[in-house]
Enzyme design. Structure first.
Site, PDB file in Angstrom:
ATOM      1  CG  LEU A  31      32.118  59.004  48.364  1.00  9.17           C
ATOM      2  CD1 LEU A  31      32.967  59.335  47.154  1.00  9.17           C
ATOM      3  CD2 LEU A  31      30.824  59.800  48.339  1.00  9.17           C
ATOM      4  N   GLY A  32      31.680  54.627  49.763  1.00  8.09           N
ATOM      5  CA  GLY A  32      31.370  53.227  49.496  1.00  8.09           C
ATOM      6  C   GLY A  32      32.625  52.397  49.550  1.00  8.09           C
TER       7      GLY A  32
ATOM      8  N   GLY B 161      36.917  48.330  44.736  1.00  2.74           N
ATOM      9  CA  GLY B 161      37.487  47.024  44.494  1.00  2.74           C
ATOM     10  C   GLY B 161      38.461  46.602  45.574  1.00  2.74           C
ATOM     11  CG  PHE B 162      42.018  48.357  45.574  1.00  2.00           C
ATOM     12  CD1 PHE B 162      42.304  49.520  46.240  1.00  2.00           C
ATOM     13  CD2 PHE B 162      42.007  48.363  44.180  1.00  2.00           C
ATOM     14  CE1 PHE B 162      42.590  50.679  45.550  1.00  2.00           C
ATOM     15  CE2 PHE B 162      42.294  49.518  43.491  1.00  2.00           C
ATOM     16  CZ  PHE B 162      42.583  50.686  44.172  1.00  2.00           C
ATOM     17  N   GLY B 163      39.280  48.589  48.543  1.00  7.25           N
ATOM     18  CA  GLY B 163      39.246  49.327  49.795  1.00  7.25           C
ATOM     19  C   GLY B 163      38.169  50.395  49.778  1.00  7.25           C
TER      20      GLY B 163
ATOM     21  CB  VAL C 205      35.569  55.100  47.546  1.00  6.94           C
ATOM     22  CG1 VAL C 205      35.764  56.340  46.689  1.00  6.94           C
ATOM     23  CG2 VAL C 205      36.051  53.871  46.795  1.00  6.94           C
TER      24      VAL C 205
ATOM     25  CE  LYS D 198      38.771  52.049  43.724  1.00  7.82           C
ATOM     26  NZ  LYS D 198      38.676  51.835  42.273  1.00  7.82           N
TER      27      LYS D 198
ATOM     28  CG  ASP E  80      34.387  43.706  38.189  1.00  9.05           C
ATOM     29  OD1 ASP E  80      33.308  43.132  37.941  1.00  9.05           O
ATOM     30  OD2 ASP E  80      34.709  44.077  39.332  1.00  9.05           O
TER      31      ASP E  80
END
Ligand SMILES: *[C@@H]1O[C@H](CO)[C@@H](O)[C@H](O)[C@H]1NC(C)=O
Ligand SMILES: *[C@@H]1O[C@H](CO)[C@@H](O)[C@H](O)[C@H]1NC(C)=O
Ligand SMILES: *[C@@H]1O[C@H](CO)[C@@H](O)[C@H](O)[C@H]1NC(C)=O
Ligand SMILES: *[C@@H]1O[C@H](CO)[C@@H](O)[C@H](O)[C@H]1NC(C)=O
Ligand SMILES: *[C@@H]1O[C@H](CO)[C@@H](O)[C@H](O)[C@H]1NC(C)=O
Ligand SMILES: *[C@@H]1O[C@H](CO)[C@@H](O)[C@H](O)[C@H]1NC(C)=O
Ligand SMILES: *[C@@H]1O[C@H](CO)[C@@H](O)[C@H](O)[C@H]1NC(C)=O
Length: 830
Positions: free
Chosen positions: A511-512, A515-517, A519, A533, A630
């Protein structure tokens, strides 16, 4: 209340004076010949409470109040002259015959006074160890004979031993009223009452309008507050007899606890944590959107688990289907089949609910459920019954008239038996019925709704089962040290299941990038869609963020926050599993030429308000109190109904009871959304989130990104541009052209104005989220917005270039990428 050397000297002098003069010192009592001046105090016998003069933070007004003596954070629990402050330190508090406590200012005018109609020969004022200030005769110990007591006139704090409710003999009602603001103890808009009408339940009211209802007392607690449970800190009860009805609680141990009503109408139960020296919020209400009184109307039920939070009870349908489809639920639902008392009605059992408003109820004790049914059936105006006292399982509660303010509480909800036409009732007590989401549009939507209900039900069953199995096995090994982590119930998923669900993390399912990896979209065995995620293997910083997110979000629950379903930790794999958001994220819509046309103004406004509510929950009402750090369009996910949900808690920070921010040398966040004090000095606070919210708001209205915004006429970025237009009274020119003329211009102008207030340069000038929500939702004069922070692209670039190390940005076109950079403060501040 801080002691300086001078104060200590003063105290010493005072104690010398005590011996020679008739001044009250280090005692808990004032007699009719004594008084205290500003600077002097009296202290309860055991040293728990102190009475004296104080100023609220940010105010120079002087008030007489009572605060905790042993607790290091100044915590005022009662205020005498809350409506008439003293403007100087010349106030004097004294006892006068025949039995009044009076506060005078320097012209000897009475500013405030206790009142009582009785007189006694030898009146004294005593501060009891409970924090109760009483006026009584010197030798009188019987509480019944007190002339006056502060416990009868509480301000915003409900202390142990107070009786919140009604005394039918004296006609006195004791209730809590909020402060006007954190700086002003004058009575605010909100009050908290124990209402005995029908059957006792507690209410938060705003003026005379009901905001939140605890649900009726059920013998163990309140029907709508399942989290109030037996605990080692305090015991609580509702006392009902012919003389009085009240709610009260008492301390069980040494830990201090208090209940307050905030200036924004949130009831909060605090307990003192001696280890960290801070107040911790133990409970807070209202807690989610379903707590807002009567949201779904008569025979509607509210379920935070559904994307359409209001549904009609099974066998009921929306009264006005069109309005219902437009999310106007106030008219509620009506029966599918009308009642016919003469030809015999029956009852249907509904399980797992907060019981409806008992304003029009009656009750009896000592009856069995079968008898309750017989009694209710006989009276044609009895619409429902339930067990009165679930601790003993006896007694009945009967409702007359419509059933209002029901909420689904799956785990701890109660059963209620609702009157039905004979053709509809399940006379032999079949299985419990739940809510039906009533959509009346196309067949496709009905199917969608049905599959949703099925999914939710399956998920719930599944979760319960999993939790049981998995809690015995491996428990998350991640730093759950303090006692507040016991309630962390995060189901663990097997890696094999996740691999299957994502088709081996196939690229097609990606999907995209989070923040840390990456998804992925996943499909669990039961057809449930999830977002998966996955922590990148070589991301060290990612591991911290992963833990942070798991800990944060597992403990948060709000309609406008993305929901974590579970996690998976096996070998090197660390994975979080979320509810799947079919509409991706907000940036996918507002910055896309074609998709933005589908976002009309009401929808955009709905999204703005949802984000605001989610953020308010994080800042103020959640148990953790969190700064997100964020917030940006890419972190606002949208569900099937375009409800916004804040996501990505990897860099969020929790902050304690009294602090509102902190300082960091590691600035994380996204350019274009960061407030100046955070980007430049590493200072973050709830006000830096407010700044990001303001940017987001202006982006939603304008359909343009703050970052990279170009205008031929000037060098300003989007914020500067918006501010310029606002100053020139041309703010409507900011509006996304795709909205055409189909918007409510006063709502739009108000939103822009609020957005600009949020992005003001000085954090102190920015409103907090409760004010933001208020300002968005109400007409009225708004303060002038000052110049925004970072209103030129240039000053950000300057700050950025001077940073020593920084990660590169912008990967895919149109994709928002998170930037992190590390730097020392000295590099920036010249
Ligand atoms: C106020 O009262 C005190 C004591 O009752 C008295 O000494 C003082 O003169 C009075 N001041 C004024 C301005 O009336
Ligand atoms: C004292 O209180 C009276 C009555 O509220 C008020 O008119 C007067 O101005 C006050 N005096 C001072 C010095 O504040
Ligand atoms: C005392 O004052 C309160 C409010 O100020 C009022 O409601 C109450 O009736 C008064 N009591 C007496 C005994 O005068
Ligand atoms: C709280 O901590 C202080 C010192 O930090 C200690 O003196 C006091 O006894 C503690 N109180 C309780 C109730 O544990
Ligand atoms: C109670 O009954 C009255 C009169 O029928 C009605 O106006 C009111 O709305 C009812 N209140 C509730 C909470 O059902
Ligand atoms: C309820 O029932 C119990 C035992 O059946 C009896 O002792 C008690 O007096 C009853 N209470 C009332 C209020 O009727
Ligand atoms: C039904 O109950 C209501 C409320 O308690 C009462 O006013 C009414 O008289 C009852 N009707 C009958 C027929 O018992």
């Amino acid at each position: 209340m801080k002691k300086s050397v001078n104060d200590i000297l003063l105290l010493f002098l005072l104690s010398v004076l005590c011996l020679t003069q008739k001044i009250a010192c280090l005692t808990d009592t004032l007699t009719a010949t004594q008084s205290i001046k500003d600077g002097e105090t009296i202290i309860s016998a055991g040293g728990s409470f102190e009475l004296g003069f104080f100023s609220p933070s940010m105010s120079t007004n002087r008030y007489v109040g009572i605060w905790y003596k042993k607790i290091s954070i100044p915590t005022v629990v009662w205020v005498a002259n809350r409506e008439v402050p003293l403007t100087s330190t010349s106030g004097v508090l004294e006892v006068i015959k025949p039995g009044l406590l009076v506060l005078r200012n320097d012209t000897n005018n009475t500013i405030w006074s206790s009142n009582s109609s009785t007189s006694v020969p030898n009146p004294v004022v005593q501060l009891l160890e409970t924090g109760n200030l009483v006026v009584k005769d010197a030798n009188q110990e019987d509480p019944e004979m007190f002339l006056w007591q502060s416990f009868d006139y509480p301000t915003d704090t409900f202390l142990p031993g107070m009786k919140l409710g009604h005394n039918f003999v004296t006609g006195l009602e004791v209730y809590i009223s909020s402060w006007k603001s954190f700086e002003d103890p004058a009575p605010g808009k909100y009050t908290y009452h124990c209402d005995p009408t029908g059957y006792p339940q507690n209410f938060v009211k705003m003026g005379s309008s009901l905001q939140f209802r605890t649900g009726p007392w059920n013998g163990l607690g309140f029907s709508g507050v399942p989290s109030l449970q037996r605990n080692p800190i305090f015991s609580y009860e509702v006392v009902m007899n012919s003389k009085e009805v009240y709610y009260t609680y008492k301390l069980l141990g040494l830990t201090s606890t208090r209940f307050t009503l905030s200036p924004t109408g949130v009831g909060q139960r605090w307990t003192w944590d001696n280890q960290t020296g801070s107040w911790i919020i133990y409970l807070s209400a209202p807690n989610d959107n379903c707590d807002s009184y009567g949201l779904c109307g008569a025979y509607g039920g509210c379920d935070t688990d559904n994307s359409q939070i209001c549904g009609c009870l099974d066998k009921f349908s929306p009264k006005y289907p069109d309005k219902w489809a437009n999310r106007d639920w106030s008219n509620g639902c009506i029966r599918n089949v009308a009642l016919d008392c003469q030809s015999g009605d029956g009852f249907t059992k509904y399980s797992g609910f907060k019981l409806p408003d008992t304003h029009n109820s009656s009750y009896n004790t000592n009856t069995s459920l079968e008898e309750c049914r017989r009694i209710c059936l006989k009276n044609c105006s009895c619409t429902a019954y339930s067990t009165l006292d679930i601790s003993s399982g006896s007694g009945c509660l009967f409702w007359f008239g419509d059933l209002i303010d029901m909420k689904v509480i799956s785990a701890a909800g109660q059963d209620i038996y609702i009157r039905m036409a004979s053709s509809e009732s399940d006379s032999n007590g079949k299985k419990g019925k739940k809510l039906v989401i009533s959509l009346t549009l196309s067949l496709a939507m009905v199917l969608l709704a049905l599959s949703l209900v099925l999914l939710l039900q399956r998920r719930k069953k599944k979760r319960a089962k999993q939790q049981k199995e998995e809690m015995q096995g491996h428990i998350l090994s991640m730093a759950y040290t303090d006692e507040h982590h016991k309630d962390l119930e995060l189901p663990l998923f097997e890696l094999s299941r996740i691999i299957k669900a994502t088709d081996k993390f196939s690229f097609n399912n990606k999907l995209g990038e989070g923040g840390f990896g990456p998804v992925y979209k996943g499909l669990l065995g039961e057809g449930q869609e999830v977002a998966v995620k996955r922590l990148s293997e070589h991301s060290m910083q990612g591991l911290d963020e992963f833990k942070n997110e798991a800990i944060c979000i597992a403990k948060l629950q709000h309609r406008n926050l993305v929901k974590l379903l579970g996690c998976c930790i096996e070998g090197k794999e660390k994975i979080l599993i979320y509810e799947y958001m079919p509409n991706k994220s907000l940036d996918f819509f507002i910055f896309d030429e074609t998709r933005r046309t589908s976002l009309d103004w009401p929808m955009r406004f709905h999204i703005i308000q949802g984000i605001a509510r989610g953020l308010l929950y994080l800042h103020q009402d959640s148990r953790l109190r969190i700064i997100h750090r964020d917030l940006k369009a890419g972190n606002i996910l949208l569900d099937a109904d375009m409800n916004p949900k804040i996501s990505d808690f990897g860099t969020a920070r929790s902050f304690g009871g009294n602090e509102t921010g902190a300082n960091t040398s590691r600035v994380v966040g996204t350019h274009g959304y960061m407030s100046p004090e955070y980007a430049v000095d590493g200072l973050f606070s709830i006000k830096s989130d407010v700044f990001s919210f303001g940017v987001l708001l202006i982006e939603i209205v304008s359909g343009k990104r703050n970052r990279g915004f170009l205008n031929q006429g000037h060098q300003f970025n989007l914020l500067g541009h918006a501010w310029k237009l606002y100053k020139e009274e041309r703010a409507l020119e900011l509006v996304d052209l795709h909205l055409g003329n189909s918007y409510n211009s006063s709502e739009v102008l108000r939103s822009i104005h609020v957005g600009l207030l949020c992005v003001q340069q000085c954090p102190e000038d920015r409103p907090d989220m409760s004010s933001v929500i208020f300002m968005l939702g109400n007409e009225g004069q708004l303060p002038e917005a000052k110049q925004p922070g970072f209103f030129m692209e240039r000053n950000l670039v300057a700050a950025k270039n001077s940073s020593s190390t920084q990660a590169s940005s912008s990967k895919g076109a149109g994709k928002e990428t998170k930037e992190r950079f590390r730097r020392g403060k000295k590099n920036i501040v010249k």
